[in-house]
Design a protein around this motif. Structure first.
Motif, PDB file in Angstrom:
ATOM      1  N   GLY A 151     -15.963-109.621  38.790  1.00 36.44           N
ATOM      2  CA  GLY A 151     -16.259-109.112  40.125  1.00 36.44           C
ATOM      3  C   GLY A 151     -15.943-107.634  40.331  1.00 36.44           C
ATOM      4  N   HIS A 152     -15.275-106.984  39.362  1.00 33.96           N
ATOM      5  CA  HIS A 152     -15.010-105.548  39.508  1.00 33.96           C
ATOM      6  C   HIS A 152     -15.278-104.787  38.211  1.00 33.96           C
ATOM      7  N   ALA A 153     -16.078-105.406  37.317  1.00 35.96           N
ATOM      8  CA  ALA A 153     -16.470-104.737  36.076  1.00 35.96           C
ATOM      9  C   ALA A 153     -17.993-104.780  35.982  1.00 35.96           C
ATOM     10  N   THR A 154     -18.555-103.922  35.130  1.00 33.11           N
ATOM     11  CA  THR A 154     -19.998-103.979  34.910  1.00 33.11           C
ATOM     12  C   THR A 154     -20.263-104.428  33.482  1.00 33.11           C
ATOM     13  N   GLY A 155     -21.442-104.963  33.227  1.00 31.45           N
ATOM     14  CA  GLY A 155     -21.864-105.318  31.881  1.00 31.45           C
ATOM     15  C   GLY A 155     -21.652-106.777  31.555  1.00 31.45           C
ATOM     16  N   THR A 156     -22.594-107.312  30.791  1.00 31.33           N
ATOM     17  CA  THR A 156     -22.492-108.705  30.344  1.00 31.33           C
ATOM     18  C   THR A 156     -21.663-108.758  29.070  1.00 31.33           C
ATOM     19  N   ALA A 157     -21.223-109.944  28.711  1.00 32.37           N
ATOM     20  CA  ALA A 157     -20.443-110.119  27.484  1.00 32.37           C
ATOM     21  C   ALA A 157     -21.221-109.599  26.274  1.00 32.37           C
ATOM     22  N   VAL A 158     -22.524-109.864  26.226  1.00 28.01           N
ATOM     23  CA  VAL A 158     -23.351-109.389  25.113  1.00 28.01           C
ATOM     24  C   VAL A 158     -23.299-107.861  25.023  1.00 28.01           C
ATOM     25  N   ILE A 210     -10.665-106.943  27.092  1.00 27.06           N
ATOM     26  CA  ILE A 210     -12.035-106.642  27.506  1.00 27.06           C
ATOM     27  C   ILE A 210     -12.440-107.563  28.652  1.00 27.06           C
ATOM     28  N   HIS A 211     -12.963-106.977  29.702  1.00 29.88           N
ATOM     29  CA  HIS A 211     -13.481-107.743  30.845  1.00 29.88           C
ATOM     30  C   HIS A 211     -15.004-107.730  30.819  1.00 29.88           C
ATOM     31  N   THR A 212     -15.631-108.457  31.721  1.00 27.71           N
ATOM     32  CA  THR A 212     -17.085-108.416  31.902  1.00 27.71           C
ATOM     33  C   THR A 212     -17.358-108.477  33.400  1.00 27.71           C
ATOM     34  N   ARG A 213     -18.600-108.390  33.770  1.00 24.32           N
ATOM     35  CA  ARG A 213     -18.934-108.382  35.204  1.00 24.32           C
ATOM     36  C   ARG A 213     -18.550-109.689  35.895  1.00 24.32           C
ATOM     37  N   ARG A 214     -18.228-110.685  35.086  1.00 21.07           N
ATOM     38  CA  ARG A 214     -17.805-111.972  35.636  1.00 21.07           C
ATOM     39  C   ARG A 214     -16.605-111.861  36.595  1.00 21.07           C
ATOM     40  N   GLY A 236     -11.505-109.175  21.407  1.00 15.30           N
ATOM     41  CA  GLY A 236     -11.178-110.372  22.166  1.00 15.30           C
ATOM     42  C   GLY A 236     -11.533-110.156  23.628  1.00 15.30           C
ATOM     43  N   PHE A 237     -12.202-111.152  24.201  1.00 16.86           N
ATOM     44  CA  PHE A 237     -12.436-111.109  25.648  1.00 16.86           C
ATOM     45  C   PHE A 237     -11.187-111.621  26.351  1.00 16.86           C
ATOM     46  N   SER A 238     -10.857-110.972  27.451  1.00 10.77           N
ATOM     47  CA  SER A 238      -9.635-111.335  28.183  1.00 10.77           C
ATOM     48  C   SER A 238      -9.938-111.269  29.681  1.00 10.77           C
ATOM     49  N   GLU A 239     -10.869-112.094  30.084  1.00  8.34           N
ATOM     50  CA  GLU A 239     -11.266-112.077  31.497  1.00  8.34           C
ATOM     51  C   GLU A 239     -10.101-112.507  32.368  1.00  8.34           C
ATOM     52  N   HIS A 240     -10.084-112.032  33.621  1.00  4.13           N
ATOM     53  CA  HIS A 240      -9.014-112.412  34.540  1.00  4.13           C
ATOM     54  C   HIS A 240      -9.105-113.898  34.868  1.00  4.13           C
ATOM     55  N   LEU A 241      -8.008-114.592  34.660  1.00  3.83           N
ATOM     56  CA  LEU A 241      -7.934-116.016  35.014  1.00  3.83           C
ATOM     57  C   LEU A 241      -7.914-116.157  36.545  1.00  3.83           C
ATOM     58  N   PRO A 242      -8.699-117.096  37.087  1.00  7.47           N
ATOM     59  CA  PRO A 242      -8.617-117.324  38.536  1.00  7.47           C
ATOM     60  C   PRO A 242      -7.164-117.560  38.944  1.00  7.47           C
ATOM     61  N   MET A 243      -6.788-116.998  40.106  1.00  9.12           N
ATOM     62  CA  MET A 243      -5.386-117.072  40.532  1.00  9.12           C
ATOM     63  C   MET A 243      -5.170-118.247  41.473  1.00  9.12           C
ATOM     64  N   SER A 274      -8.200-101.720  25.400  1.00  6.66           N
ATOM     65  CA  SER A 274      -8.799-100.677  26.246  1.00  6.66           C
ATOM     66  C   SER A 274      -8.813-101.087  27.707  1.00  6.66           C
ATOM     67  N   ASP A 275      -8.664-102.386  27.959  1.00  8.36           N
ATOM     68  CA  ASP A 275      -8.853-102.926  29.318  1.00  8.36           C
ATOM     69  C   ASP A 275     -10.217-102.503  29.842  1.00  8.36           C
ATOM     70  N   ALA A 276     -11.234-102.609  28.966  1.00  9.47           N
ATOM     71  CA  ALA A 276     -12.586-102.169  29.309  1.00  9.47           C
ATOM     72  C   ALA A 276     -13.132-102.947  30.498  1.00  9.47           C
ATOM     73  N   HIS A 277     -13.620-102.199  31.479  1.00 10.14           N
ATOM     74  CA  HIS A 277     -14.351-102.789  32.608  1.00 10.14           C
ATOM     75  C   HIS A 277     -15.783-102.267  32.627  1.00 10.14           C
TER      76      HIS A 277
END
Ligand code: ZN
Ligand code: FE
Ligand code: FE
Ligand code: ZN
Length: 271
Positions: free
Chosen positions: A13-20, A7-11, A35-42, A223-226
């Motif tokens: 930069g290419h997804a919408t919606g807050t974690a809540v 699961i991603h969040t708008r954090r 589980g949240f699985s935000e993209h780690l900075p590269m 789901s790789d939800a964005h």
């Protein structure tokens, strides 16, 4: 229902919606664990359209840990989706050990400098031999698994996303990855994201999933939800696909330790 661990969040930069909003969507979908699985900075690629900025990582971690307290009615795991870049293994290991992650998804989104799954880079697909791209991709995936840095291999055949499929048979690549995963005790994700993409099918494909199941590799669902409404999307299809391909064990993670959540039997099994 099995947890949604991707699961991603708008954090990012290419997804919408807050974690809540994702937590609320998960509850509404009847999920009892996510589980949240935000993209780690590269490393060396600070691109605000691909990941959160590096200095936001601790903020993300705190946000997820706080949500866990605020929503005791649903298990919330702290995950991260980390890109594999050869040569950056030590740096990645350091970053990963600095936070109390429950699990790390390992992903290959880049072949060299080419973000092959980014629709902004589609043109390059038309100039490449797909067979060579697929081989390069699976070589990187095998290396990624071999580092032992990742708990779960995400969207294992992401390279098929835009449908530029090679004519060459991929079973040797599938077997290589299945063997590497089994050898390292790394789990693999069954993802509904591909259903929303041009390829229009689950990651991994049925022949790949059969190899993974036969090798005894353990699974997570994602789901790789964005967008919040994508949380838990098409999970019945993931389950059916796993059944048809031989079944297997679903795992969850706490502080990077796998725990068995359940066993899905293959549709050919008698018991
Ligand atoms: Zn993303
Ligand atoms: Fe990914
Ligand atoms: Fe993702
Ligand atoms: Zn992803």
């Amino acid at each position: 229902m099995f947890p949604d661990y991707h699961i991603h969040t708008r954090r990012c930069g290419h997804a919408t919606g807050t974690a809540v909003e994702y937590v609320e969507a998960a509850k509404a979908a009847g999920l009892t664990e996510i589980g949240f699985s935000e993209h780690l900075p590269m490393p060396g690629r600070d691109d605000r359209s691909l990941t959160m900025p590096a200095d936001e990582l601790p903020v993300y971690v705190d946000e997820v840990l706080n949500l866990r307290e605020e929503y005791p009615e649903i298990f919330i795991k702290l995950g991260i989706e980390a890109d594999y870049f050869p040569g950056y293994e030590e740096r990645l290991a350091e970053t990963l050990s600095a936070y109390p992650f429950d699990y790390v998804l390992g992903s290959v989104h880049f072949i060299g400098d080419w973000g092959f799954d980014d629709s902004r880079n589609l043109e390059k697909w038309r100039r490449q031999d797909s067979g060579a791209v697929f081989d390069a991709y699976y070589e990187l995936v095998a290396k990624a698994v071999g580092t032992g840095l990742f708990d779960v291999l995400a969207h294992p055949d992401l390279v098929k996303k835009f449908g530029f499929l090679p004519s060459e048979d991929q079973s040797a690549n599938y077997r290589t990855i299945a063997r590497a995963l089994a050898q390292h005790g790394t789990a693999v994700e069954i993802s509904s994201a591909g259903l929303r993409k041009p390829i229009g099918e689950i990651y991994p494909s049925a022949p790949f999933l059969r190899e993974l199941a036969a090798a005894g590799v353990r699974f997570t669902f994602g789901s790789d939800a964005h967008r919040p409404r994508e949380v838990g999307s098409a999970f019945p299809d993931l389950l059916q696909s796993l059944r048809e391909c031989g079944g297997g064990v679903l795992v969850g993670f706490s502080r990077r330790r796998p725990e068995e959540l359940g066993r899905v039997s293959g549709s050919g099994d008698d018991d």
